[in-house]
Scaffold this motif. Structure first.
Motif, PDB file in Angstrom:
ATOM      1  N   ALA A 280       0.937  -1.165  -0.151  1.00 48.78           N
ATOM      2  CA  ALA A 280      -0.021  -0.183  -0.041  1.00 48.78           C
ATOM      3  C   ALA A 280       0.821   1.255  -0.001  1.00 48.78           C
ATOM      4  CB  ALA A 280      -0.869  -0.044   1.206  1.00 48.78           C
ATOM      5  N   ASN A 281       1.741   1.473   0.848  1.00 47.98           N
ATOM      6  CA  ASN A 281       2.691   2.520   1.021  1.00 47.98           C
ATOM      7  C   ASN A 281       3.515   2.737  -0.470  1.00 47.98           C
ATOM      8  OD1 ASN A 281       2.098   3.125   3.573  1.00 47.98           O
ATOM      9  ND2 ASN A 281       3.777   1.861   4.407  1.00 47.98           N
ATOM     10  N   GLY A 282       3.873   1.595  -1.046  1.00 51.55           N
ATOM     11  CA  GLY A 282       4.732   1.698  -2.206  1.00 51.55           C
ATOM     12  C   GLY A 282       3.844   2.196  -3.492  1.00 51.55           C
ATOM     13  N   VAL A 283       2.739   1.591  -3.608  1.00 49.17           N
ATOM     14  CA  VAL A 283       1.680   2.269  -4.566  1.00 49.17           C
ATOM     15  C   VAL A 283       1.476   3.689  -4.453  1.00 49.17           C
ATOM     16  CG1 VAL A 283      -0.383   2.028  -5.821  1.00 49.17           C
ATOM     17  CG2 VAL A 283       1.089  -0.338  -5.085  1.00 49.17           C
ATOM     18  N   GLY A 284       1.043   3.906  -3.029  1.00 46.18           N
ATOM     19  CA  GLY A 284       0.526   5.209  -2.708  1.00 46.18           C
ATOM     20  C   GLY A 284       1.745   6.318  -3.090  1.00 46.18           C
ATOM     21  N   ALA A 285       3.043   6.129  -2.580  1.00 42.75           N
ATOM     22  CA  ALA A 285       4.161   6.683  -2.991  1.00 42.75           C
ATOM     23  C   ALA A 285       4.568   6.970  -4.497  1.00 42.75           C
ATOM     24  CB  ALA A 285       5.589   6.103  -2.367  1.00 42.75           C
ATOM     25  N   MET A 286       4.281   5.813  -5.141  1.00 47.77           N
ATOM     26  CA  MET A 286       4.685   6.031  -6.643  1.00 47.77           C
ATOM     27  C   MET A 286       3.448   6.741  -7.233  1.00 47.77           C
ATOM     28  SD  MET A 286       5.850   2.086  -7.447  1.00 47.77           S
ATOM     29  CE  MET A 286       6.705   2.443  -9.121  1.00 47.77           C
ATOM     30  N   ALA A 287       2.168   6.953  -7.016  1.00 42.68           N
ATOM     31  CA  ALA A 287       1.068   7.601  -7.487  1.00 42.68           C
ATOM     32  C   ALA A 287       1.513   9.054  -7.551  1.00 42.68           C
ATOM     33  CB  ALA A 287      -0.208   7.188  -6.898  1.00 42.68           C
ATOM     34  N   THR A 288       2.305   9.601  -6.392  1.00 41.56           N
ATOM     35  CA  THR A 288       2.744  10.981  -6.318  1.00 41.56           C
ATOM     36  C   THR A 288       3.655  11.292  -7.306  1.00 41.56           C
ATOM     37  OG1 THR A 288       4.237  10.863  -4.547  1.00 41.56           O
ATOM     38  CG2 THR A 288       2.041  10.839  -3.807  1.00 41.56           C
ATOM     39  N   LEU A 289       4.453  10.558  -8.023  1.00 41.37           N
ATOM     40  CA  LEU A 289       5.471  10.821  -8.858  1.00 41.37           C
ATOM     41  C   LEU A 289       4.915  11.359 -10.271  1.00 41.37           C
ATOM     42  CD1 LEU A 289       7.587   7.481  -8.085  1.00 41.37           C
ATOM     43  CD2 LEU A 289       8.188   9.990  -7.248  1.00 41.37           C
ATOM     44  N   VAL A 290       3.850  11.247 -10.568  1.00 41.02           N
ATOM     45  CA  VAL A 290       3.294  11.585 -11.941  1.00 41.02           C
ATOM     46  C   VAL A 290       2.020  12.580 -11.823  1.00 41.02           C
ATOM     47  CG1 VAL A 290       2.399  10.528 -14.042  1.00 41.02           C
ATOM     48  CG2 VAL A 290       4.249   9.490 -12.668  1.00 41.02           C
ATOM     49  N   SER A 291       1.713  13.413 -12.643  1.00 45.73           N
ATOM     50  CA  SER A 291       0.717  14.412 -12.530  1.00 45.73           C
ATOM     51  C   SER A 291      -0.385  13.599 -13.008  1.00 45.73           C
ATOM     52  CB  SER A 291       0.774  15.335 -13.506  1.00 45.73           C
ATOM     53  OG  SER A 291      -0.114  16.040 -13.458  1.00 45.73           O
ATOM     54  N   GLY A 292      -1.413  13.438 -12.422  1.00 45.70           N
ATOM     55  CA  GLY A 292      -3.044  12.805 -12.902  1.00 45.70           C
ATOM     56  C   GLY A 292      -2.966  11.893 -11.623  1.00 45.70           C
ATOM     57  N   ASP A 293      -4.457  11.504 -11.732  1.00 48.84           N
ATOM     58  CA  ASP A 293      -4.865  10.475 -10.667  1.00 48.84           C
ATOM     59  C   ASP A 293      -4.574   9.210 -10.747  1.00 48.84           C
ATOM     60  OD1 ASP A 293      -6.161  13.162 -10.184  1.00 48.84           O
ATOM     61  OD2 ASP A 293      -8.197  12.137  -9.746  1.00 48.84           O
ATOM     62  N   MET A 294      -4.257   8.693 -11.802  1.00 51.21           N
ATOM     63  CA  MET A 294      -3.974   7.325 -12.006  1.00 51.21           C
ATOM     64  C   MET A 294      -2.942   6.921 -12.923  1.00 51.21           C
ATOM     65  SD  MET A 294      -5.020   6.239 -15.273  1.00 51.21           S
ATOM     66  CE  MET A 294      -5.945   6.816 -16.906  1.00 51.21           C
ATOM     67  N   GLU A 295      -2.305   8.028 -13.548  1.00 46.49           N
ATOM     68  CA  GLU A 295      -1.204   7.719 -14.462  1.00 46.49           C
ATOM     69  C   GLU A 295      -0.170   6.933 -13.631  1.00 46.49           C
ATOM     70  OE1 GLU A 295      -3.946  10.648 -16.627  1.00 46.49           O
ATOM     71  OE2 GLU A 295      -3.327  10.183 -14.398  1.00 46.49           O
ATOM     72  N   GLY A 296       0.181   7.256 -12.614  1.00 44.13           N
ATOM     73  CA  GLY A 296       1.409   6.888 -11.716  1.00 44.13           C
ATOM     74  C   GLY A 296       1.228   5.464 -11.024  1.00 44.13           C
ATOM     75  N   LEU A 297       0.310   4.915 -11.321  1.00 48.03           N
ATOM     76  CA  LEU A 297       0.022   3.553 -10.615  1.00 48.03           C
ATOM     77  C   LEU A 297       0.890   2.477 -11.198  1.00 48.03           C
ATOM     78  CD1 LEU A 297      -3.700   3.989 -10.032  1.00 48.03           C
ATOM     79  CD2 LEU A 297      -2.143   4.178  -8.343  1.00 48.03           C
ATOM     80  N   PRO A 298       1.501   1.864 -10.497  1.00 44.96           N
ATOM     81  CA  PRO A 298       2.797   0.903 -11.158  1.00 44.96           C
ATOM     82  C   PRO A 298       2.079  -0.510 -11.429  1.00 44.96           C
ATOM     83  CG  PRO A 298       2.571   0.801  -8.754  1.00 44.96           C
ATOM     84  CD  PRO A 298       1.539   1.846  -9.075  1.00 44.96           C
ATOM     85  N   THR A 299       2.701  -1.193 -12.453  1.00 45.17           N
ATOM     86  CA  THR A 299       2.427  -2.552 -12.528  1.00 45.17           C
ATOM     87  C   THR A 299       3.203  -3.435 -11.415  1.00 45.17           C
ATOM     88  OG1 THR A 299       4.609  -2.969 -13.436  1.00 45.17           O
ATOM     89  CG2 THR A 299       2.916  -2.326 -14.944  1.00 45.17           C
ATOM     90  N   TYR A 300       2.947  -4.787 -11.423  1.00 43.36           N
ATOM     91  CA  TYR A 300       3.449  -5.327 -10.068  1.00 43.36           C
ATOM     92  C   TYR A 300       4.991  -5.233  -9.881  1.00 43.36           C
ATOM     93  CZ  TYR A 300       3.628  -9.251  -6.700  1.00 43.36           C
ATOM     94  OH  TYR A 300       3.875  -9.999  -5.768  1.00 43.36           O
ATOM     95  N   LEU A 301       5.535  -5.667 -11.253  1.00 33.78           N
ATOM     96  CA  LEU A 301       7.221  -5.753 -11.328  1.00 33.78           C
ATOM     97  C   LEU A 301       7.488  -4.256 -10.926  1.00 33.78           C
ATOM     98  CD1 LEU A 301       9.671  -7.035 -11.815  1.00 33.78           C
ATOM     99  CD2 LEU A 301       9.441  -6.294 -14.275  1.00 33.78           C
ATOM    100  N   GLN A 302       7.021  -3.277 -11.376  1.00 35.44           N
ATOM    101  CA  GLN A 302       7.372  -1.968 -11.009  1.00 35.44           C
ATOM    102  C   GLN A 302       7.455  -1.661  -9.387  1.00 35.44           C
ATOM    103  OE1 GLN A 302       4.959   0.523 -13.456  1.00 35.44           O
ATOM    104  NE2 GLN A 302       6.430   0.697 -15.085  1.00 35.44           N
ATOM    105  N   LEU A 303       6.400  -2.173  -8.802  1.00 37.11           N
ATOM    106  CA  LEU A 303       6.093  -2.087  -7.539  1.00 37.11           C
ATOM    107  C   LEU A 303       7.218  -2.801  -6.628  1.00 37.11           C
ATOM    108  CD1 LEU A 303       4.692  -1.291  -5.018  1.00 37.11           C
ATOM    109  CD2 LEU A 303       3.041  -3.505  -5.246  1.00 37.11           C
ATOM    110  N   LEU A 304       7.401  -4.117  -6.992  1.00 34.21           N
ATOM    111  CA  LEU A 304       8.295  -4.943  -6.490  1.00 34.21           C
ATOM    112  C   LEU A 304       9.710  -4.358  -6.460  1.00 34.21           C
ATOM    113  CD1 LEU A 304       7.570  -8.561  -7.360  1.00 34.21           C
ATOM    114  CD2 LEU A 304       6.562  -7.392  -5.129  1.00 34.21           C
TER     115      LEU A 304
END
Length: 315
Positions: A280-304
């Motif tokens: 949860a913390n990982g996906v939430g942090a990655m979402a803040t890296l990109v402008s937009g509501d869902m554009e920064g949400l990662p794939t599973y490999l990117q999250l790991l």
């Protein structure tokens, strides 16, 4: 279907420059919606997910449906409303602060969703039904639809996940509190923030907030603490799980939805409470890296890779 969710998605217009909207001449178009953000987040993490809503019989509605379907989310239960329009949202950006948002959603197609729009057999197929506190704020019929969906889930052993997601531009605290607490009483998993703990319970300490929701009957409480991470608890344990540092935050909108998607992915993968929190913390942090509501949400490999569970291979 692993998870099903429903709620309003809107066409989002992001400004091409900072400052008051009256001076902005260019916008780029994308979509916004807490529930569809969670659905897209889970689909990118490799899960089978469904999202539905009511959309206007207009180009904006067709754009939303095509975009969410293109992310691998099932949209087969989306209804088209020929009488009402698809909602819109505009962002207004200033340097180093979160954006202002302006809604154009009153009497939208989604606000006119009714319990009759629910496909009971579809909801029964899910392991988890995910809801937010935004949908019951839209209208009385939307509120009734949420409670009917909860009843269907409860009657069929479907886990209920709930993010209070309080939007005071949509309703007052006095109107929101009893409705959201009633939903919370039926939730198995709940994702409050500290501000929502204050509004709903009059409490600020994570441990007190968690205990109050456990006493209501919630099985898992995941309290969002922003960059500090989260506090997670069930009836047997509670612990703080550190967040992941982000040097340059681009946009915090959608981070809470990403947090929920990451945590629910952990639940679906039968991970421990602390591992769910790390996701949860990982996906939430990655979402803040990109402008937009869902554009920064990662794939599973990117999250790991981001949370250090696997090594990144650059070339």
């Amino acid at each position: 279907m692993e998870l099903i969710t429903f709620g309003e998605s809107m066409v989002l217009f992001n400004p091409g420059s900072k400052g008051p909207l009256r001076y902005v001449n260019n916008f780029y178009k994308t979509i916004a919606g807490a529930e569809s953000n969670v659905a897209i987040g889970l689909a990118r993490l490799g899960h089978e997910v469904g999202w539905f809503s009511k959309l206007g019989d207009d180009e904006f509605g067709r754009y939303i449906k095509a975009t969410i379907r293109g992310e691998g989310v099932d949209v087969s239960r989306v209804r088209t409303d020929p009488q009402n329009n698809t909602g819109l949202i505009f962002k207004e950006r200033f340097a180093h602060v979160n954006p202002n948002v302006y809604y154009y959603r009153k009497n939208s197609a989604a606000a006119n969703i009714t319990p009759e729009d629910l496909d009971e057999e579809y909801i029964k197929t899910a392991k988890i039904l995910h809801l937010t506190g935004i949908t019951p704020a839209l209208s009385q019929s939307a509120r009734e639809t949420v409670f009917r969906a909860i009843q269907i889930a409860k009657d069929n052993g479907v886990l209920v996940s709930f993010d209070p997601n309080i939007r005071l531009k949509l309703w007052s605290v006095n109107e929101a509190r009893p409705v959201l607490l009633k939903i919370a009483e039926s939730a198995d998993v709940i994702f409050p923030g500290i501000d929502e703990g204050k509004i709903l319970l009059g409490m600020e300490k994570p441990e007190e907030i968690a205990k109050a929701f456990i006493d209501m009957g919630c099985k898992i409480i995941a309290i969002k603490l922003g960059k500090e991470g989260c506090y997670v608890a069930n009836k047997d344990q509670g612990e703080y799980v550190a967040g992941y540092p982000v040097d340059e935050v681009e946009d915090t909108v959608g981070a809470g939805d990403g947090y929920a998607a990451g945590f629910l992915s952990g639940i679906l993968r039968n991970l421990s409470l602390s591992e769910c929190a790390q996701y949860a913390n990982g996906v939430g942090a990655m979402a803040t890296l990109v402008s937009g509501d869902m554009e920064g949400l990662p794939t599973y490999l990117q999250l790991l890779e981001f949370i250090g569970k696997t090594e990144h291979i650059d070339r």
